[in-house]
Design a protein around this motif. Structure first.
Motif, PDB file in Angstrom:
ATOM      1  N   THR A 293       0.797  -1.238   0.000  1.00  0.00           N
ATOM      2  CA  THR A 293       0.000   0.000   0.000  1.00  0.00           C
ATOM      3  C   THR A 293       0.827   1.284   0.000  1.00  0.00           C
TER       4      THR A 293
ATOM      5  N   GLU B 166      -8.843  -0.369   8.931  1.00  0.00           N
ATOM      6  CA  GLU B 166      -9.545  -1.411   8.185  1.00  0.00           C
ATOM      7  C   GLU B 166      -8.649  -2.660   8.090  1.00  0.00           C
ATOM      8  N   PHE B 167      -7.368  -2.414   7.761  1.00  0.00           N
ATOM      9  CA  PHE B 167      -6.398  -3.515   7.671  1.00  0.00           C
ATOM     10  C   PHE B 167      -6.205  -4.189   9.033  1.00  0.00           C
TER      11      PHE B 167
ATOM     12  N   LEU C 181       1.551   2.764   2.582  1.00  0.00           N
ATOM     13  CA  LEU C 181       1.134   3.524   3.770  1.00  0.00           C
ATOM     14  C   LEU C 181       2.209   3.411   4.868  1.00  0.00           C
TER      15      LEU C 181
ATOM     16  N   GLU D 138      -3.911   8.597   7.792  1.00  0.00           N
ATOM     17  CA  GLU D 138      -4.025   7.270   7.161  1.00  0.00           C
ATOM     18  C   GLU D 138      -4.888   6.325   8.004  1.00  0.00           C
TER      19      GLU D 138
ATOM     20  N   GLU E 168      -8.121   5.656   8.344  1.00  0.00           N
ATOM     21  CA  GLU E 168      -9.225   4.842   7.832  1.00  0.00           C
ATOM     22  C   GLU E 168      -8.736   3.528   7.218  1.00  0.00           C
ATOM     23  N   GLU E 169      -7.805   3.635   6.251  1.00  0.00           N
ATOM     24  CA  GLU E 169      -7.330   2.419   5.558  1.00  0.00           C
ATOM     25  C   GLU E 169      -6.571   1.532   6.537  1.00  0.00           C
ATOM     26  N   THR E 170      -5.800   2.166   7.424  1.00  0.00           N
ATOM     27  CA  THR E 170      -4.962   1.384   8.328  1.00  0.00           C
ATOM     28  C   THR E 170      -5.819   0.588   9.312  1.00  0.00           C
TER      29      THR E 170
END
Ligand code: PMV
Length: 363
Positions: A305, A333-334, A307, A327, A329-331
């Motif tokens: 990613t 989620e992961f 990130l 970061e 939101e994406e983090t």
């Protein structure tokens, strides 16, 4: 400042009874303190993020004793219940700080403490606990010396907390605190933590720390034992020098906001801490298979990613996941999809950087 500056003079005798409550956070080191000299003087400087949600609240109630006494008089409660198993640690703390708080034997104390994080989560409560108690005691000293300046109050609270548990001295203020003399950091001291005085890029604002509870068991090796093993550790001198160098690097990173470089320093520090444990004599291992699974998964996630999620560790198997707020939101989620399976009962704590301890005003 020297130790002598923390010996008070001319304290008022008027204070008879009262109580005070402080709430103090935990902290997570970026450059680790591992190894110490006598009197809790660190072998190398360290720096930490002060956390926000993981906190200890401590109430200190005090009453003047009828006569001068030669012993300490206190009782410790945890969430309202007497906790005699905590008392030897407080006894030792009182002995260490008595010369700086000469009134300790003049009072009977009732100490009640509680944590916001789950009991026996493997999250160290000594930093938040010792700093909260140190602040309560400073509040009492301030009652006897009302002219006391704020800076002295904070420095001495950090100084006392350090004598309780080294890293606790970094929990008084926020949100980046240095402890230990470093050539390029003005005001840094072995005696107490100070707010990081340099420029800090916006990338580090409200930095996130999600703590994965990998192993909630008791630590097999206490941190005081671990510190002691650095005394004749074959790599000690290089390690202490490396910590100075990593602080130099972080200064530039905080200024520029370069997160790729931040990750390199922080992850290397975490692995070096554990490498020191694995190469002590006797050697020991605090990471668990799931700690390694999480670390490998973070490496893959970053590669895929781009990130900036990274990890750090304290003296245990739990993993602190550090990432910038932008970061989140994406983090998250992961983390939720891929990493919770490695935690005991999928438990984790959402935290981030905070502003330090606060007095709780009683209603
Ligand atoms: O404060 P202590 O004696 O529990 O030592 C803490 C050591 C580490 O958490 C491993 C590192 C640090 O700097 O907080």
């Amino acid at each position: 400042m020297t130790e002598k500056d923390f010996v008070p003079k001319d304290l008022s005798e008027e204070i008879k009874e009262g109580k005070t409550t402080w709430q103090s956070p935990s902290n997570i080191a970026l450059v680790k303190y591992w190894g110490k000299k006598e009197n809790q003087v660190p072998a190398n400087p360290s720096i930490s993020f002060t956390l926000n949600s993981c906190r200890t609240t401590t109430t200190l109630a005090y009453r003047k004793r009828a006569k001068k006494a030669t012993d300490f008089d206190f009782e410790v409660y945890f969430e309202g219940e007497r906790k005699e198993s905590f008392e030897p640690k407080i006894q030792e703390f009182f002995q260490r700080v008595e010369q700086y708080l000469p009134f300790l034997k003049d009072f009977s104390f009732y100490i009640d403490t509680s944590n916001t994080f789950p009991h026996s989560s493997g999250i160290a409560s000594s930093a938040s606990g010792m700093s909260a108690l140190a602040l309560c005691l400073m509040d009492l000293e301030k009652m006897m010396a009302p002219q006391m300046e704020k800076n002295y109050f904070l420095q001495k609270a950090s100084f006392l907390a350090r004598l309780g548990s080294g890293s606790a001295c970094r929990s008084i203020e926020g949100n980046l605190v240095v402890w230990g003399k470093h050539r390029n950091i003005p005001g840094s001291s072995d005696l107490f933590g100070v707010k990081y005085p340099g420029e800090v890029h916006d990338n580090f604002r409200n930095y996130q720390d999600t703590i994965l509870l990998v192993d909630k068991g008791e630590k097999q090796v206490s941190s005081s034992l671990g510190h002691g093993l650095m005394n004749d550790h074959p790599f000690a001198e290089n390690r202490f020098e490396q910590a100075h160098g990593n602080l130099n690097k972080l200064q530039e990173i905080f200024r520029s906001g370069n997160l790729s470089e931040f990750i390199k320093v922080v992850e290397s520090e975490a692995l070096t801490l554990h490498a020191m444990m694995m190469t002590s004599q006797p050697y020991f291992l605090l990471m668990k298979p799931n700690t390694l699974a999480i670390i490998n998964s973070i490496f893959s996630f970053r590669k895929e990613t781009g990130l900036h999620l990274c990890f750090t560790l304290d003296a245990g198997a739990n993993v602190h996941l550090l990432y910038p707020e932008y970061e989140k939101e994406e983090t998250l989620e992961f983390i939720k999809a891929e990493l919770l399976e490695y935690c005991e009962k999928e438990q984790f704590i959402l935290d981030g950087t905070g502003d330090g301890a606060e007095k709780v005003e009683l209603a």
